[in-house]
Design an enzyme around this catalytic site. Structure first.
Site, PDB file in Angstrom:
ATOM      1  N   GLY A  13       0.810  -1.225   0.000  1.00  0.00           N
ATOM      2  CA  GLY A  13       0.000   0.000   0.000  1.00  0.00           C
ATOM      3  C   GLY A  13       0.830   1.255   0.000  1.00  0.00           C
ATOM      4  O   GLY A  13       0.724   2.080   0.908  1.00  0.00           O
ATOM      5  N   ALA A  14       1.668   1.414  -1.047  1.00  0.00           N
ATOM      6  CA  ALA A  14       2.597   2.555  -1.048  1.00  0.00           C
ATOM      7  C   ALA A  14       2.295   3.570  -2.150  1.00  0.00           C
ATOM      8  O   ALA A  14       3.130   4.405  -2.451  1.00  0.00           O
ATOM      9  CB  ALA A  14       4.035   2.052  -1.157  1.00  0.00           C
ATOM     10  N   SER A  15       1.093   3.510  -2.739  1.00  0.00           N
ATOM     11  CA  SER A  15       0.804   4.468  -3.812  1.00  0.00           C
ATOM     12  C   SER A  15       0.642   5.885  -3.272  1.00  0.00           C
ATOM     13  O   SER A  15       0.725   6.854  -4.009  1.00  0.00           O
ATOM     14  CB  SER A  15      -0.456   4.040  -4.572  1.00  0.00           C
ATOM     15  OG  SER A  15      -1.519   3.816  -3.676  1.00  0.00           O
ATOM     16  N   ASP A  64      -3.338  -7.294  -4.376  1.00  0.00           N
ATOM     17  CA  ASP A  64      -4.337  -7.089  -3.325  1.00  0.00           C
ATOM     18  C   ASP A  64      -3.861  -7.759  -2.033  1.00  0.00           C
ATOM     19  O   ASP A  64      -3.813  -8.992  -1.938  1.00  0.00           O
ATOM     20  CB  ASP A  64      -5.682  -7.680  -3.775  1.00  0.00           C
ATOM     21  CG  ASP A  64      -6.802  -7.375  -2.798  1.00  0.00           C
ATOM     22  OD1 ASP A  64      -6.513  -7.002  -1.644  1.00  0.00           O
ATOM     23  OD2 ASP A  64      -7.981  -7.526  -3.179  1.00  0.00           O
ATOM     24  N   ASN A  91       1.694  -2.212   5.477  1.00  0.00           N
ATOM     25  CA  ASN A  91       1.123  -0.880   5.657  1.00  0.00           C
ATOM     26  C   ASN A  91      -0.277  -0.729   5.057  1.00  0.00           C
ATOM     27  O   ASN A  91      -1.049   0.128   5.492  1.00  0.00           O
ATOM     28  CB  ASN A  91       2.074   0.145   5.011  1.00  0.00           C
ATOM     29  CG  ASN A  91       1.446   1.506   4.867  1.00  0.00           C
ATOM     30  OD1 ASN A  91       1.350   2.267   5.831  1.00  0.00           O
ATOM     31  ND2 ASN A  91       0.987   1.834   3.657  1.00  0.00           N
ATOM     32  N   SER A 143      -2.178   1.146  14.810  1.00  0.00           N
ATOM     33  CA  SER A 143      -2.692   2.503  15.025  1.00  0.00           C
ATOM     34  C   SER A 143      -2.893   2.708  16.527  1.00  0.00           C
ATOM     35  O   SER A 143      -3.155   1.739  17.255  1.00  0.00           O
ATOM     36  CB  SER A 143      -4.047   2.654  14.321  1.00  0.00           C
ATOM     37  OG  SER A 143      -4.697   3.826  14.754  1.00  0.00           O
ATOM     38  N   TYR A 156     -12.202  -0.956  12.462  1.00  0.00           N
ATOM     39  CA  TYR A 156     -10.798  -0.540  12.285  1.00  0.00           C
ATOM     40  C   TYR A 156      -9.978  -0.834  13.558  1.00  0.00           C
ATOM     41  O   TYR A 156      -8.881  -1.387  13.482  1.00  0.00           O
ATOM     42  CB  TYR A 156     -10.791   0.951  11.949  1.00  0.00           C
ATOM     43  CG  TYR A 156      -9.433   1.544  11.661  1.00  0.00           C
ATOM     44  CD1 TYR A 156      -8.821   1.356  10.422  1.00  0.00           C
ATOM     45  CD2 TYR A 156      -8.775   2.326  12.609  1.00  0.00           C
ATOM     46  CE1 TYR A 156      -7.584   1.935  10.140  1.00  0.00           C
ATOM     47  CE2 TYR A 156      -7.549   2.906  12.337  1.00  0.00           C
ATOM     48  CZ  TYR A 156      -6.956   2.708  11.104  1.00  0.00           C
ATOM     49  OH  TYR A 156      -5.729   3.275  10.834  1.00  0.00           O
ATOM     50  N   ALA A 158     -10.593  -3.010  15.875  1.00  0.00           N
ATOM     51  CA  ALA A 158     -10.431  -4.465  16.036  1.00  0.00           C
ATOM     52  C   ALA A 158      -9.315  -4.978  15.132  1.00  0.00           C
ATOM     53  O   ALA A 158      -8.477  -5.791  15.551  1.00  0.00           O
ATOM     54  CB  ALA A 158     -11.748  -5.171  15.718  1.00  0.00           C
TER      55      ALA A 158
HETATM   56  P1  NAP Z   1      -3.953   6.066   2.544  1.00  0.00           P
HETATM   57  O1  NAP Z   1      -3.353   7.383   2.200  1.00  0.00           O
HETATM   58  O2  NAP Z   1      -5.402   5.841   2.294  1.00  0.00           O
HETATM   59  O3  NAP Z   1      -3.131   4.904   1.809  1.00  0.00           O
HETATM   60  C1  NAP Z   1      -3.509   3.559   1.945  1.00  0.00           C
HETATM   61  C2  NAP Z   1      -2.679   2.716   1.023  1.00  0.00           C
HETATM   62  O4  NAP Z   1      -3.083   1.351   1.162  1.00  0.00           O
HETATM   63  C3  NAP Z   1      -2.847   3.096  -0.444  1.00  0.00           C
HETATM   64  O5  NAP Z   1      -1.605   3.042  -1.084  1.00  0.00           O
HETATM   65  C4  NAP Z   1      -3.781   2.000  -0.970  1.00  0.00           C
HETATM   66  O6  NAP Z   1      -3.539   1.700  -2.332  1.00  0.00           O
HETATM   67  C5  NAP Z   1      -3.340   0.824  -0.122  1.00  0.00           C
HETATM   68  N1  NAP Z   1      -4.334  -0.244  -0.085  1.00  0.00           N
HETATM   69  C6  NAP Z   1      -5.612  -0.189   0.371  1.00  0.00           C
HETATM   70  N2  NAP Z   1      -6.192  -1.392   0.237  1.00  0.00           N
HETATM   71  C7  NAP Z   1      -5.268  -2.219  -0.328  1.00  0.00           C
HETATM   72  C8  NAP Z   1      -5.251  -3.582  -0.697  1.00  0.00           C
HETATM   73  N3  NAP Z   1      -6.322  -4.366  -0.521  1.00  0.00           N
HETATM   74  N4  NAP Z   1      -4.124  -4.097  -1.249  1.00  0.00           N
HETATM   75  C9  NAP Z   1      -3.033  -3.332  -1.423  1.00  0.00           C
HETATM   76  N5  NAP Z   1      -2.973  -2.026  -1.078  1.00  0.00           N
HETATM   77  C10 NAP Z   1      -4.088  -1.490  -0.538  1.00  0.00           C
HETATM   78  O7  NAP Z   1      -3.708   5.731   4.085  1.00  0.00           O
HETATM   79  P2  NAP Z   1      -2.529   6.165   5.106  1.00  0.00           P
HETATM   80  O8  NAP Z   1      -3.053   7.217   5.967  1.00  0.00           O
HETATM   81  O9  NAP Z   1      -1.264   6.369   4.386  1.00  0.00           O
HETATM   82  O10 NAP Z   1      -2.444   4.823   5.996  1.00  0.00           O
HETATM   83  C11 NAP Z   1      -1.475   3.830   5.819  1.00  0.00           C
HETATM   84  C12 NAP Z   1      -1.531   2.865   6.985  1.00  0.00           C
HETATM   85  O11 NAP Z   1      -1.322   3.571   8.205  1.00  0.00           O
HETATM   86  C13 NAP Z   1      -2.881   2.172   7.127  1.00  0.00           C
HETATM   87  O12 NAP Z   1      -2.686   0.837   7.560  1.00  0.00           O
HETATM   88  C14 NAP Z   1      -3.571   2.988   8.195  1.00  0.00           C
HETATM   89  O13 NAP Z   1      -4.545   2.237   8.869  1.00  0.00           O
HETATM   90  C15 NAP Z   1      -2.400   3.321   9.087  1.00  0.00           C
HETATM   91  N6  NAP Z   1      -2.614   4.485   9.950  1.00  0.00           N
HETATM   92  C16 NAP Z   1      -2.873   5.724   9.413  1.00  0.00           C
HETATM   93  C17 NAP Z   1      -3.057   6.789  10.280  1.00  0.00           C
HETATM   94  C18 NAP Z   1      -3.306   8.184   9.781  1.00  0.00           C
HETATM   95  O14 NAP Z   1      -3.577   9.062  10.593  1.00  0.00           O
HETATM   96  N7  NAP Z   1      -3.205   8.463   8.481  1.00  0.00           N
HETATM   97  C19 NAP Z   1      -3.004   6.604  11.659  1.00  0.00           C
HETATM   98  C20 NAP Z   1      -2.747   5.335  12.157  1.00  0.00           C
HETATM   99  C21 NAP Z   1      -2.546   4.282  11.287  1.00  0.00           C
HETATM  100  P3  NAP Z   1      -4.610   1.988  -3.488  1.00  0.00           P
HETATM  101  O15 NAP Z   1      -5.059   3.411  -3.320  1.00  0.00           O
HETATM  102  O16 NAP Z   1      -3.814   1.743  -4.729  1.00  0.00           O
HETATM  103  O17 NAP Z   1      -5.715   1.008  -3.297  1.00  0.00           O
END
Ligand code: NAP
Length: 248
Positions: A13-15, A64, A91, A143, A156, A158
């Site tokens: 999930g690094a896009s 996926d 991630n 998280s 989330y 859980a």
């Molecule tokens: P984000 O900007 O929405 O990015 C999520 C990434 O996950 C995207 O690259 C997306 O790729 C990918 N993804 C989603 N479903 C996928 C799947 N089934 N297979 C492969 N890739 C998938 O979210 P973020 O804020 O960077 O969060 C990243 C991680 O940190 C998550 O696990 C989130 O729960 C955790 N986190 C975030 C926060 C926060 O405040 N932002 C806080 C605590 C924890 P596509 O768009 O290509 O689908």
């Protein structure tokens, strides 16, 4: 020499967001970087181009994380491309926030599949490689919500609490083979995931954080870099809160 020179890392999930920040930090630190995306195909391809400037091996995969078959082929494709794997950062994650009263079974299950099953899938798929080489570092992005819970995010929370239990168990199971497994619990990190929230709510969150700001993807990436590298060589089974002091 960078902290990760000679190592190969996979980041799911690094896009965009945190995953992208980790991919950039790892490439800058000298790692070969394999990363995944699912729906953001153009962003994934753009990241592959962007990372090339750091001069290490780079490859993006559309994969996926919630599917075991995809995880297995990803690991074999990465081994074929780079000759091995040293670090896995789980991630990929989604939210489908709503109160329990309105939460459908589908909303619950999909969040668990993407956030928690993905960690099982990737760990299971890379296990044999790590056991054979008697080394490996697994970093699971949990998280603070997984540590303390949050109203409106029971699915989330859980999934993220599940990641912590899984991480600690794998650290116990695989420690004797020099395989480390840690979780990072980010607090409020400002990314696309949080950009959809209204500015007033966001400012309120910033004000309630001891460091008085939201975190950046780089803040989380720096913690990952430490745990991925030999600097974190004696750390396993831990949850590192990267939250500006929100949890003490
Ligand atoms: P984000 O900007 O929405 O990015 C999520 C990434 O996950 C995207 O690259 C997306 O790729 C990918 N993804 C989603 N479903 C996928 C799947 N089934 N297979 C492969 N890739 C998938 O979210 P973020 O804020 O960077 O969060 C990243 C991680 O940190 C998550 O696990 C989130 O729960 C955790 N986190 C975030 C926060 C926060 O405040 N932002 C806080 C605590 C924890 P596509 O768009 O290509 O689908």
């Amino acid at each position: 020499m960078g902290l990760l020179t000679g190592k190969t890392a996979i980041i799911t999930g690094a896009s965009k967001g945190i995953g992208k920040g980790i991919a950039v930090a790892f490439a800058k630190a000298g790692a070969n970087v394999a990363f995944t995306y699912l729906s953001s195909v153009e962003k994934g391809q753009a990241l592959e181009e962007e990372l090339k400037q750091y001069g290490t091996g780079v490859k993006g995969f559309r994969s996926d994380a919630s599917k075991m078959d995809d995880a297995e082929s990803l690991i074999s494709d990465v081994i074929e491309a780079f000759g091995g794997v040293d670090v896995v950062v789980n991630n990929a994650g989604i939210t489908k926030d709503t109160l329990l009263m309105r939460m459908t079974e589908e909303d619950f299950n999909r969040v668990i599949e993407v956030n928690l099953n993905s960690v099982f899938n990737m760990t299971k798929a890379v296990q044999r490689t790590f056991l054979k080489q008697r080394s490996g570092s697994i970093i699971n992005i949990s998280s603070v919500v997984g540590v303390k819970g949050n109203a409106g995010q029971s699915n989330y929370a859980a999934s993220k609490a599940g990641i912590i239990g899984f991480t600690k168990s794998i650290a116990l199971e695989l420690g004797s083979r020099n395989i480390r497994c840690n979780a990072i619990a980010p607090g409020f990190i400002e990314t696309e995931m949080t950009a959809v929230l209204d500015e007033k709510t966001v400012q309120h969150w910033r004000d309630s954080i001891p460091l008085k700001r939201g975190g950046s993807p780089e803040d989380v990436a720096n913690a990952c870099l430490f745990l991925a590298s030999d600097m974190g060589g004696y750390i396993s089974g831990q949850v590192l809160n990267v939250c500006g002091g929100m949890l003490t």
